[in-house]
Write an enzyme that holds these catalytic residues in place. Sequence first.
Site, PDB file in Angstrom:
ATOM      1  CB  CYS A  13      33.843 -74.493  16.901  1.00  0.00           C
ATOM      2  SG  CYS A  13      33.825 -74.199  18.689  1.00  0.00           S
ATOM      3  CB  CYS A  16      33.407 -69.755  19.332  1.00  0.00           C
ATOM      4  SG  CYS A  16      34.786 -70.839  19.748  1.00  0.00           S
ATOM      5  CG  ASP A 405      21.425 -67.438 -15.022  1.00  0.00           C
ATOM      6  OD1 ASP A 405      20.350 -66.841 -15.128  1.00  0.00           O
ATOM      7  OD2 ASP A 405      22.490 -67.051 -15.536  1.00  0.00           O
ATOM      8  CG  ASP A 590      26.908 -66.448 -16.072  1.00  0.00           C
ATOM      9  OD1 ASP A 590      27.421 -65.900 -17.058  1.00  0.00           O
ATOM     10  OD2 ASP A 590      25.707 -66.303 -15.777  1.00  0.00           O
ATOM     11  CG  ASP A 594      23.163 -65.859 -11.649  1.00  0.00           C
ATOM     12  OD1 ASP A 594      21.945 -65.632 -11.656  1.00  0.00           O
ATOM     13  OD2 ASP A 594      23.815 -66.119 -12.679  1.00  0.00           O
TER      14      ASP A 594
END
Length: 701
Positions: A13, A16, A405, A590, A594
């Site tokens: 977590c 930590c 995009d 895509d 990107d």
Amino acid sequence: MSQQTFSVSGMTCASCVRHVEKALAATPGVASATVNLATSTATVDGTATYEAMALQVEDAGYGLKRIEAETPEGDSLAPARWRMLVALTLTAPLLVGMLPGLGWHLPGWVQALLATPVVFGAGLGFFRRAARQALHGQASMDTLIALGSGVAWAFAVSEWWGGAHELSFETASALVAFLLTGKYLEARAKSRATDALKALLALAPPTALRLEPDGSVLEVPVAALVPGDRVRVLPGQAVPADGRVMSGQAEVDESMLTGEPLPVPKGPGEAVVAGTVVHGSVLELDVMAVGADTQLAHMAAMVAQAQGSKAPAQDLADRISAVFVPAILALALVTFAGWWWLGGGLAQAWRPAVTLLVIACPCALGLATPVAVMVGIGAAARKGVLVRDAAALEALGQATDLVFDKTGTLTEGRPRLRRVVISGTLGEADVLKVAASLERDSEHPIARGIRSAHEGPLLPVEGFRAHPGGGITGVVEGRAWRLGSAAFLDVSWPEMDEDGIAVGLADELGLQGVLVLGDRLRSEAAAVVHALGAQGLKLHLLTGDRSAPARLMAEAVGIQNVIAEVRPEGKLAELKRLQEGGAVAGFVGDGVNDAPALAQADCGIAMGSGAGEQGTAAAMAAAPLVLLRPGLEPILAARRLAQRTHRIIRQNLGWAFGYNLVLVPLAAFGQLERFGGPMLAGVAMGLSSLTVVLNALRLRR
């Protein structure tokens, strides 16, 4: 001073992360330390030795290891999966015995035999972490889980030894089993945190053809290359390192950098980057940068930085537990002391305190978010959206800005034939047939677009030859043909569509026709963009394409904010600018170019069609949300689901905390003793868990 990166084990977590950072910062010689929970790594600046840092981290209860270059990966989730399965399997018989009307109760020794391995075997990690936190003066949800299950188990043992018929072993066992299920789901999502980096780095080839001083060619590992080496890259192969062309002319697919599908002509003196693919001819390169100094490695570093800089959605339960857990512990102690003083003995004092601890066990609190997320993720998959990060799904529901995009996102991402302009004696069908025949064996995007437009048989071609950057030549039915640009054909034709690609076909008589190709807008793009805008989202277009076609495309779908001719780092910078202005920003893309933006966005959405291609695979690895179905419509469904999931999580948390706020005071004042005390607490805890699960299941409708 140097920078080193290590792997860290034992973190579960955000607290930590802070503990490890404090341990590293306390090491003499460490100037700064940054710990990334998603990748379980620590980046340290300074002169401290590994041994000194490892000792400090181990003293804090964690592990620090050097990262090996080649480490075989096993199934890291197997231990968590087995703990969950063992806990659920052993708990099931205990829960069946609670069903009304059965009148069936397992013997006490059988219940103890089933519950003990769950609590102290499968749930041992809760006890270890709680003990470690206690040694450092910390308390967390692990503390309550360990205390709750431990006390419930101890109470059940005392009941069994006291000869009671109704035992509460199922309370301890079910608490651990349910929470281990949630922990496993979290671990499964976290295990994919480094997939984006692996997909990016996999674009570079493992070996290279190095030219030796004696003129021979030797295949060597890419890691053996140094700046100044000379390498040969064959057609269809990826460039092994950043370099400069020394000889040869070819076309290079740079879509990983620009996002645009058309290869770029490269000749002597021009730069190429690692991971790009050569088409058409052989190139000989002078190596300029290798390994971590390449643009590909820098792009991978951008993804890692974006993933690390995104603060994980801090769950409301974790925030409140910082006060809730110590408060419950203190209240249990006060309850015990008060009843002992008022009641005159231990026999009366321990029952209200135990009831309070059991009823305050965070079973519903622990299930409130993971169960809703689990059901929401399943519902999203049915709607064509793969969710890799629950925080991103929640962010999509709260997004204020959505950035698109262009190529492959708003458009189909591949050139298609728009029309054929006749300039000679051949008809349109004949021009297309000859052009498709010439492009028979080419994998160039333009070639694929021409071939896909011709449905009939192809003609045989003799004397085929590719001219990188210009076009191709060949003999068809005894006539010599040339197919390519106007400059290559040495002709001129009227100006075509500004955002189109013109390819001419000529023979010895001159120009016979011009084929105009272009990328197509997705059929649903305008409707989806309009629907998103109607929801109040601010829409943006970021693309590596030229300004004129980018603005034409934006106008066609209704996007006002357009930034064109932007590289990956520019997309990343624009997203950061939006976020610094207070926006909750999503990004839809895509390509490999990107990937940094997808990782930086509050909710990155990757187009999943064509997932087998390297570019899309890397984008999918970087994005927490992936569209599994073709098209953009799943974004609308995902946003609606994200908003519903967010509401369900809030409702679940409200019930879980409300349950504690009402029943904890009643338990402290002994008002539950007349109804069974700890036994009622166990039943109430089960009903609370059932409530949040049933509420989450509404997402399936």
